[in-house]
Design a protein around this motif. Structure first.
Motif, PDB file in Angstrom:
ATOM      1  N   GLU A 126       0.832  -1.219   0.000  1.00  0.00           N
ATOM      2  CA  GLU A 126       0.000   0.000   0.000  1.00  0.00           C
ATOM      3  C   GLU A 126       0.860   1.260   0.000  1.00  0.00           C
ATOM      4  OE1 GLU A 126      -3.728   2.127   2.360  1.00  0.00           O
ATOM      5  OE2 GLU A 126      -2.735   0.390   3.257  1.00  0.00           O
ATOM      6  N   LEU A 127       1.948   1.249   0.763  1.00  0.00           N
ATOM      7  CA  LEU A 127       2.878   2.388   0.766  1.00  0.00           C
ATOM      8  C   LEU A 127       3.358   2.679  -0.652  1.00  0.00           C
ATOM      9  CD1 LEU A 127       5.135   1.702   3.899  1.00  0.00           C
ATOM     10  CD2 LEU A 127       3.752   3.737   3.530  1.00  0.00           C
ATOM     11  N   SER A 128       3.778   1.635  -1.347  1.00  0.00           N
ATOM     12  CA  SER A 128       4.286   1.805  -2.715  1.00  0.00           C
ATOM     13  C   SER A 128       3.215   2.326  -3.658  1.00  0.00           C
ATOM     14  CB  SER A 128       4.835   0.468  -3.238  1.00  0.00           C
ATOM     15  OG  SER A 128       5.905   0.021  -2.444  1.00  0.00           O
ATOM     16  N   GLU A 129       2.009   1.814  -3.510  1.00  0.00           N
ATOM     17  CA  GLU A 129       0.912   2.255  -4.372  1.00  0.00           C
ATOM     18  C   GLU A 129       0.582   3.722  -4.130  1.00  0.00           C
ATOM     19  OE1 GLU A 129      -1.456  -2.033  -4.779  1.00  0.00           O
ATOM     20  OE2 GLU A 129      -2.145  -0.504  -3.350  1.00  0.00           O
ATOM     21  N   GLU A 130       0.568   4.134  -2.854  1.00  0.00           N
ATOM     22  CA  GLU A 130       0.245   5.518  -2.527  1.00  0.00           C
ATOM     23  C   GLU A 130       1.343   6.467  -3.007  1.00  0.00           C
ATOM     24  OE1 GLU A 130      -2.773   6.626  -1.047  1.00  0.00           O
ATOM     25  OE2 GLU A 130      -3.172   4.602  -1.789  1.00  0.00           O
ATOM     26  N   VAL A 131       2.598   6.050  -2.903  1.00  0.00           N
ATOM     27  CA  VAL A 131       3.713   6.856  -3.405  1.00  0.00           C
ATOM     28  C   VAL A 131       3.591   7.047  -4.918  1.00  0.00           C
ATOM     29  CG1 VAL A 131       6.207   6.791  -3.875  1.00  0.00           C
ATOM     30  CG2 VAL A 131       5.363   6.381  -1.559  1.00  0.00           C
ATOM     31  N   LYS A 179       0.887   7.052  -6.673  1.00  0.00           N
ATOM     32  CA  LYS A 179      -0.227   7.967  -6.946  1.00  0.00           C
ATOM     33  C   LYS A 179       0.208   9.424  -6.818  1.00  0.00           C
ATOM     34  CE  LYS A 179      -3.928   4.972  -5.180  1.00  0.00           C
ATOM     35  NZ  LYS A 179      -4.909   4.827  -4.065  1.00  0.00           N
ATOM     36  N   VAL A 180       1.009   9.714  -5.808  1.00  0.00           N
ATOM     37  CA  VAL A 180       1.397  11.103  -5.524  1.00  0.00           C
ATOM     38  C   VAL A 180       2.556  11.570  -6.396  1.00  0.00           C
ATOM     39  CG1 VAL A 180       2.341  12.659  -3.751  1.00  0.00           C
ATOM     40  CG2 VAL A 180       0.526  11.031  -3.162  1.00  0.00           C
ATOM     41  N   PHE A 181       3.528  10.692  -6.636  1.00  0.00           N
ATOM     42  CA  PHE A 181       4.757  11.118  -7.312  1.00  0.00           C
ATOM     43  C   PHE A 181       4.863  10.684  -8.774  1.00  0.00           C
ATOM     44  CE2 PHE A 181       6.050  11.529  -2.881  1.00  0.00           C
ATOM     45  CZ  PHE A 181       6.710  12.750  -2.915  1.00  0.00           C
ATOM     46  N   GLY A 182       4.166   9.641  -9.170  1.00  0.00           N
ATOM     47  CA  GLY A 182       4.267   9.196 -10.559  1.00  0.00           C
ATOM     48  C   GLY A 182       5.705   8.885 -10.922  1.00  0.00           C
ATOM     49  N   ASP A 183       6.178   9.509 -11.994  1.00  0.00           N
ATOM     50  CA  ASP A 183       7.542   9.233 -12.465  1.00  0.00           C
ATOM     51  C   ASP A 183       8.605  10.072 -11.754  1.00  0.00           C
ATOM     52  OD1 ASP A 183       7.173  11.762 -13.512  1.00  0.00           O
ATOM     53  OD2 ASP A 183       7.180  11.123 -15.614  1.00  0.00           O
ATOM     54  N   PHE A 184       8.198  10.928 -10.803  1.00  0.00           N
ATOM     55  CA  PHE A 184       9.136  11.728 -10.006  1.00  0.00           C
ATOM     56  C   PHE A 184       9.874  12.772 -10.854  1.00  0.00           C
ATOM     57  CE2 PHE A 184      12.849  12.224  -7.018  1.00  0.00           C
ATOM     58  CZ  PHE A 184      12.115  12.535  -5.888  1.00  0.00           C
ATOM     59  N   ARG A 234      -1.033  17.353  14.085  1.00  0.00           N
ATOM     60  CA  ARG A 234      -1.363  18.116  12.881  1.00  0.00           C
ATOM     61  C   ARG A 234      -0.240  19.035  12.435  1.00  0.00           C
ATOM     62  NH1 ARG A 234      -3.909  16.119   9.424  1.00  0.00           N
ATOM     63  NH2 ARG A 234      -2.850  14.407  10.444  1.00  0.00           N
ATOM     64  N   TYR A 235       0.473  19.680  13.367  1.00  0.00           N
ATOM     65  CA  TYR A 235       1.515  20.607  12.958  1.00  0.00           C
ATOM     66  C   TYR A 235       2.684  19.870  12.310  1.00  0.00           C
ATOM     67  CZ  TYR A 235       4.526  19.518  17.009  1.00  0.00           C
ATOM     68  OH  TYR A 235       5.346  18.899  17.928  1.00  0.00           O
ATOM     69  N   ILE A 236       2.861  18.589  12.649  1.00  0.00           N
ATOM     70  CA  ILE A 236       3.898  17.781  11.996  1.00  0.00           C
ATOM     71  C   ILE A 236       3.400  17.298  10.642  1.00  0.00           C
ATOM     72  CG2 ILE A 236       5.237  15.638  12.125  1.00  0.00           C
ATOM     73  CD1 ILE A 236       5.272  15.987  15.172  1.00  0.00           C
ATOM     74  N   ALA A 237       2.165  16.783  10.608  1.00  0.00           N
ATOM     75  CA  ALA A 237       1.602  16.280   9.352  1.00  0.00           C
ATOM     76  C   ALA A 237       1.535  17.373   8.290  1.00  0.00           C
ATOM     77  CB  ALA A 237       0.204  15.710   9.603  1.00  0.00           C
ATOM     78  N   ALA A 238       1.383  18.633   8.718  1.00  0.00           N
ATOM     79  CA  ALA A 238       1.294  19.739   7.758  1.00  0.00           C
ATOM     80  C   ALA A 238       2.553  19.852   6.900  1.00  0.00           C
ATOM     81  CB  ALA A 238       1.061  21.059   8.505  1.00  0.00           C
ATOM     82  N   GLY A 239       3.687  19.369   7.412  1.00  0.00           N
ATOM     83  CA  GLY A 239       4.935  19.428   6.651  1.00  0.00           C
ATOM     84  C   GLY A 239       5.185  18.209   5.787  1.00  0.00           C
ATOM     85  N   LEU A 240       4.276  17.224   5.842  1.00  0.00           N
ATOM     86  CA  LEU A 240       4.474  15.977   5.096  1.00  0.00           C
ATOM     87  C   LEU A 240       3.785  16.074   3.730  1.00  0.00           C
ATOM     88  CD1 LEU A 240       3.992  13.396   8.003  1.00  0.00           C
ATOM     89  CD2 LEU A 240       6.069  14.595   7.274  1.00  0.00           C
ATOM     90  N   ASP A 241       4.275  16.995   2.945  1.00  0.00           N
ATOM     91  CA  ASP A 241       3.701  17.272   1.627  1.00  0.00           C
ATOM     92  C   ASP A 241       4.838  17.429   0.630  1.00  0.00           C
ATOM     93  OD1 ASP A 241       2.651  19.069  -0.634  1.00  0.00           O
ATOM     94  OD2 ASP A 241       0.808  18.649   0.490  1.00  0.00           O
ATOM     95  N   LYS A 242       4.638  16.959  -0.589  1.00  0.00           N
ATOM     96  CA  LYS A 242       5.734  16.970  -1.565  1.00  0.00           C
ATOM     97  C   LYS A 242       6.194  18.375  -1.936  1.00  0.00           C
ATOM     98  CE  LYS A 242       3.114  16.523  -5.908  1.00  0.00           C
ATOM     99  NZ  LYS A 242       3.014  15.708  -7.152  1.00  0.00           N
TER     100      LYS A 242
END
Length: 329
Positions: free
Chosen positions: A92-97, A99-104, A170-178
């Motif tokens: 699932e981790l790989s699948e979600e990555v 979805k978000v990053f594609g070919d990077f 939440r304040y930590i999760a807010a930084g977990l964005d590409k």
């Protein structure tokens, strides 16, 4: 009187034209620098270990271990990695990555540009090999930079509302964005060229982080100030709107030269908000001391002609003294 008004009108026009020339001159200088940086040739490569592992079979493990020995601790038998291939969470981790990053590709372009900028300002720098992976959401280690290697845990950049981050504050999760990925890499580099101050004053630590953020001004000119800070646009707007009040609070409270370590927790360390002890605290973003240090360093560099390397070695009190810093109102 009419003549006098006309005279001042002419003066105003000339002043405006002169200011325009200054701005245009600064833009031309910046454009010229960016053109030179774009021409720099670097040895840049990205290895998608996360994809290679996700697509591997048990028979591929020995080859992967040979290619990426630093990702396979010797104390773990191959059976650990074979079992991981069929682990539902890993899949699932790989699948979600994906979805978000594609070919990077977009992120690769951003990293290559960052490394070119670093090479321009730090000629001895050699671009590290970039390896992407999943790390079971170990967000404290999402970026690991050595002299030759950059490891990026892509599962730490899926967006603050991703279900993987439900148990994270939440304040930590807010930084977990590409959108913060290249900024985090620039921070990792900054820690290699900056020395944490031995001087224990609040000002020295503010300016330390201010230097890190100013480095991002030079190394990441295309990203927003909010991305450099790890803020949302609203948090950045709050910091800018309240800059004068914050500065007055620090000065009138005689905090700049205080050695009270509690000030780090209030204004420098990651936190849901900064702690002025006022009603506005809950509205404020955390780490506002870093923002203020950044504005001091920016003012200093606007008013002084020195190299980036000279700036990094300058003491904080000298930077403040020669910055002629005035907070925006």
């Amino acid at each position: 009187m009419k003549r006098s008004l006309k005279y001042f009108a002419h003066i105003g026009v000339f002043a405006s034209i002169f200011f325009l020339f200054l701005v245009l001159g600064g833009c031309k200088e910046t454009d010229k620098t960016e053109e030179e940086i774009a021409k720099i040739s670097i040895d840049f490569q990205v290895s998608r270990f996360d994809r290679e592992f996700a697509n591997a079979s048990a028979d591929d493990i020995p080859q992967l271990k040979k290619k990426y020995p630093y990702l396979f601790p010797e104390q773990f038998p191959d059976s650990i990695w074979v079992n991981k291939l069929s682990d539902t969470l890993q899949i699932e981790l790989s699948e979600e990555v994906d979805k978000v990053f594609g070919d990077f590709e977009e992120e690769s372009d951003g990293l290559e540009s960052l490394f070119k900028h670093i090479t321009y300002y730090f000629p001895g720098f050699k671009a590290p090999k970039v390896v992407t992976l999943t790390s079971d959401v170990r967000y404290n280690d999402r970026i690991i930079l050595t002299d030759t290697l950059l490891l990026i845990g892509l599962d730490n950049y899926l967006g603050e509302d991703h279900h993987f981050y439900e148990g994270i504050q939440r304040y930590i999760a807010a930084g977990l964005d590409k959108k913060f990925l290249t900024s985090d890499v620039a921070s990792a580099f900054a820690k290699k060229v900056l020395t944490y101050p031995r001087n224990r004053t609040f000002l020295s630590r503010m300016v330390y982080y201010g230097k890190e953020l100013y480095l991002k001004d030079r190394l990441l000119p295309s990203i927003s100030d909010a991305q450099k800070m790890g803020y949302s646009d609203e948090e950045m707007d709050w910091a800018m709107a309240n800059e004068e009040q914050m500065w007055r609070y620090f000065v009138e409270g005689e905090l700049l030269y205080s050695t009270d370590s509690a000030l780090d927790r209030k204004f420098l360390d990651p936190a849901p908000f900064s702690k002025f002890g006022l009603e506005l605290d809950n509205e404020s973003p955390g780490r506002l001391g870093r923002y203020m240090g950044w504005q001091i360093v920016r003012a200093f560099m606007e008013n002084n002609t020195i190299s980036l390397q000279q700036l990094l070695d300058m003491p904080a009190d000298e930077i403040l003294k020669e910055s002629n810093y005035k907070p925006r109102k």
